[in-house]
Scaffold this motif. Sequence first.
Motif, short mmCIF file in Angstrom:
data_model
loop_
_atom_site.label_atom_id
_atom_site.label_comp_id
_atom_site.label_asym_id
_atom_site.label_seq_id
_atom_site.Cartn_x
_atom_site.Cartn_y
_atom_site.Cartn_z
N ARG A 124 0.86 -1.18 0.00
CA ARG A 124 0.00 0.00 0.00
C ARG A 124 0.90 1.24 0.00
N ARG A 125 0.68 2.11 -0.95
CA ARG A 125 1.53 3.28 -1.12
C ARG A 125 0.83 4.56 -0.68
N PHE A 126 1.61 5.61 -0.52
CA PHE A 126 1.03 6.90 -0.18
C PHE A 126 0.30 7.51 -1.37
N ASN A 127 0.74 7.15 -2.58
CA ASN A 127 0.20 7.76 -3.80
C ASN A 127 0.31 9.28 -3.75
N ASN A 128 1.40 9.71 -3.16
CA ASN A 128 1.75 11.13 -3.09
C ASN A 128 3.09 11.29 -3.79
N PRO A 129 3.10 11.88 -4.98
CA PRO A 129 4.35 11.98 -5.74
C PRO A 129 5.49 12.63 -4.96
N ALA A 130 5.17 13.56 -4.08
CA ALA A 130 6.20 14.25 -3.31
C ALA A 130 6.91 13.29 -2.35
N GLY A 136 13.69 4.22 -3.98
CA GLY A 136 14.98 3.97 -4.60
C GLY A 136 16.03 4.97 -4.18
N GLN A 137 15.62 5.99 -3.42
CA GLN A 137 16.54 7.01 -2.93
C GLN A 137 16.48 7.12 -1.41
N GLY A 138 16.09 6.00 -0.78
CA GLY A 138 16.00 5.96 0.68
C GLY A 138 14.62 5.61 1.19
N LEU A 139 13.61 5.60 0.29
CA LEU A 139 12.25 5.22 0.68
C LEU A 139 12.00 3.78 0.27
N TYR A 140 11.56 2.96 1.21
CA TYR A 140 11.38 1.53 0.99
C TYR A 140 9.93 1.11 1.23
N TYR A 141 9.30 0.54 0.21
CA TYR A 141 8.02 -0.15 0.41
C TYR A 141 8.26 -1.64 0.61
#
Length: 315
Positions: A124-130, A136-141
Motif C-alpha cells: 500500500r503506497r502513499f500515492n503522493n508523488p512528493a 529507490g533514494q531511501g524510501l522503501y516499500y
Amino acid sequence: METNRADVLIIGGGPVGLYGLYLTGLHHLNTIMIERLPQLGGQLEHLYPEKPIYDVGGFPQISGHDLISRLLEQANQYPHQVYTQTTALGLRRQGTLWEIETNHDTFAAKSVIITAGIGEFLPRRFNNPAIDRFEGQGLYYTVRHLEDFRNHNVLIVGGGDSAADWAMAVAPLAEKVWMIHRRDQFQCHVDSLSKLSQLPNVTLLTHHELLSVQGQGRIESAQIRHNQSQTITHLEVDRIIVAIGLIPGTGIFRDWGLELSGNEITVNSAMHTNLAGVFAAGDIVSYPGKVKLISAGFGEAATAVESARRYLSTH
C-alpha cells in the motif's frame, strides 16, 4: 493446451502452500503446485527475505528466506510437480475433475487447495508523488537487505506487526529509529512493543503521520504531524520504511463461484469452500475466530490436506 492431472492441485507457493505440499507428499498424493511468481516463497521470499519472523513454532526468530528454505527442504522429500510464473485464471468443473486454466497450460485435479495468501500482493503506497518519488533514494516499500540501514537514521511508518518487526530488525544497525502510527495505539504484538520501548535508540510516536519528505537526490529529512494538535516535527532521517499494509488482489476467486467474505474465501472448520472438492488455507480464508499468523496457516493447511484426502477416498 496440454492438460496435466493430479490428485491435488495447490494454488499458491507461499509458506502455507509449501507446508501443504509437504503434507500431500506425506500421504503420497499426486500433487501439482502452481505459483504466479518466478520463485516459491510468496510474500516472504519476494518482499521480505530478511524480515525476522517470531511466531513460528520452534524458531525464536527466523528470517523469511530461511523459513522458506526449511519449508522447501521439507516438501522436497517427496515427488511433486511445481510450475512457477504460472497464474491461475479460471476454475471450472469437468466431470469428476476440476480444470484450472492458467496463462500457460490447463491443469486438471480431483481436488484443489487454494493457499494464495492475499492474491497479487502489492504494498500500500502513499500515492503522493512528493513522497513516492524518493523510492529507490531511501524510501522503501519492500526491504531486501538490512545492511541498507546500517549507521542511518530510520523512520518507520506503520503500527502493525510488520512495522514493529522491521523496527526490531533495523534497531541494532541504525543510529536512530522512529516508528510512527496515525492511531492512538500501536496494533503490533504486545511483546514487540515492550521490547521496542526498551531500546535506547528507538522512539515510538502515536497520533503521528508522515507529512512530507525533503532531499536532493536522496532523503535528507522528513516532516511528521501530530494529527490531534497539528504540531509539525522535523526529523533528520535518511531512510524511510513504509509498512502500512498490502493491497489484496483476490477478486478473481469471486469469478470462480467461490463464496467470499470481503476479500477472503469463506471456509468451514474443515477448510472446505462452498465448492465440492475445493479447499483453502492461510491468509486467503475467512471463518469465525480466524487468526492471521503463519503458524495458524500451517494448521489450516494440515486440515485442508486431510479434508482433501478424505474427499478423494469417497470420490
